[in-house]
Design an enzyme around this catalytic site. Structure first.
Site, PDB file in Angstrom:
ATOM      1  N   CYS A 106     -50.162 114.564  42.719  1.00 25.64           N
ATOM      2  CA  CYS A 106     -49.813 115.309  43.923  1.00 25.64           C
ATOM      3  C   CYS A 106     -48.689 114.617  44.708  1.00 25.64           C
ATOM      4  O   CYS A 106     -47.582 114.486  44.219  1.00 25.64           O
ATOM      5  CB  CYS A 106     -51.064 115.547  44.766  1.00 25.64           C
ATOM      6  SG  CYS A 106     -50.935 116.923  45.921  1.00 25.64           S
ATOM      7  N   HIS A 107     -48.957 114.139  45.915  1.00 23.82           N
ATOM      8  CA  HIS A 107     -47.959 113.471  46.745  1.00 23.82           C
ATOM      9  C   HIS A 107     -47.821 111.976  46.432  1.00 23.82           C
ATOM     10  O   HIS A 107     -46.948 111.306  46.970  1.00 23.82           O
ATOM     11  CB  HIS A 107     -48.295 113.638  48.228  1.00 23.82           C
ATOM     12  CG  HIS A 107     -48.072 115.016  48.743  1.00 23.82           C
ATOM     13  ND1 HIS A 107     -48.975 116.044  48.550  1.00 23.82           N
ATOM     14  CD2 HIS A 107     -47.049 115.551  49.453  1.00 23.82           C
ATOM     15  CE1 HIS A 107     -48.518 117.139  49.105  1.00 23.82           C
ATOM     16  NE2 HIS A 107     -47.357 116.878  49.674  1.00 23.82           N
TER      17      HIS A 107
END
Length: 182
Positions: A106-107
């Site tokens: 994800c991030h």
């Protein structure tokens, strides 16, 4: 294998911590919750507070070589905090220098960008990181899971919580292959 799960004190996306953690346990590995401070880590379900988890070890008090691999869970706040912490960034970079496998979802690649380890690598992430990855010299791809073996170690990346099943299967396979010598 001891696997470090590096998180900030607040802001980790709970499912991106717990599912890879449970997968490591089920495969017979020893997951270790590492953070920048002792105490508890506050997890989130998107923007809502979720459970807390007790930190096992503090990043400034240990070395990367005491682990076989590193998992970086996402959440927006988690990697944003980690990339501003010099000890966390150095810890991440050490895994690349030492040739140990790393997985990020994800991030989480924001921390990889800050550690200056994406140059020349293909990786995926949450789509909003695409420009950051490109500006850091990496190639962003829109794939469920991407394994990159450019450099001395393998890097497994994934886009989002919907990709967790494939992410967990892939990072465990890659980490186990690396543990056996490639």
């Amino acid at each position: 294998m001891r696997i470090a799960f590096l998180t900030a004190p607040e802001g980790v996306e709970q499912v991106e911590l717990t599912e890879p953690w449970q997968a490591a346990l089920a495969a017979g590995h020893d997951p270790v919750l590492v953070s920048t401070d002792s105490g508890d880590v506050q997890a989130f379900h998107h923007l809502d507070k979720a459970d807390t988890f007790t930190v096992d070890e503090v990043v400034g008090e240990l070395a990367a070589d005491s682990f076989g691999g590193l998992v970086l869970p996402g959440g927006v706040a988690n990697p944003d905090f980690l990339r501003t912490n010099d000890e966390a960034v150095a810890f991440v970079k050490a895994f690349f220098t030492q040739g140990r496998p790393v997985a990020a979802i994800c991030h989480a690649p924001w921390t990889l960008v800050e550690a200056d380890v994406v140059r020349g690598r293909e990786l995926t992430s949450w789509p909003s990181l695409r420009t950051d990855i490109r500006n850091a010299g990496g190639t962003w791809v829109d794939q469920q899971v991407k394994v990159c073996d450019h450099g001395p170690n393998k890097l497994v990346t994934s886009r989002k919580p919907d990709d967790l099943k494939a992410f967990c299967e892939t990072y465990l396979r890659v980490f186990e292959q690396e543990e056996k010598g490639g």
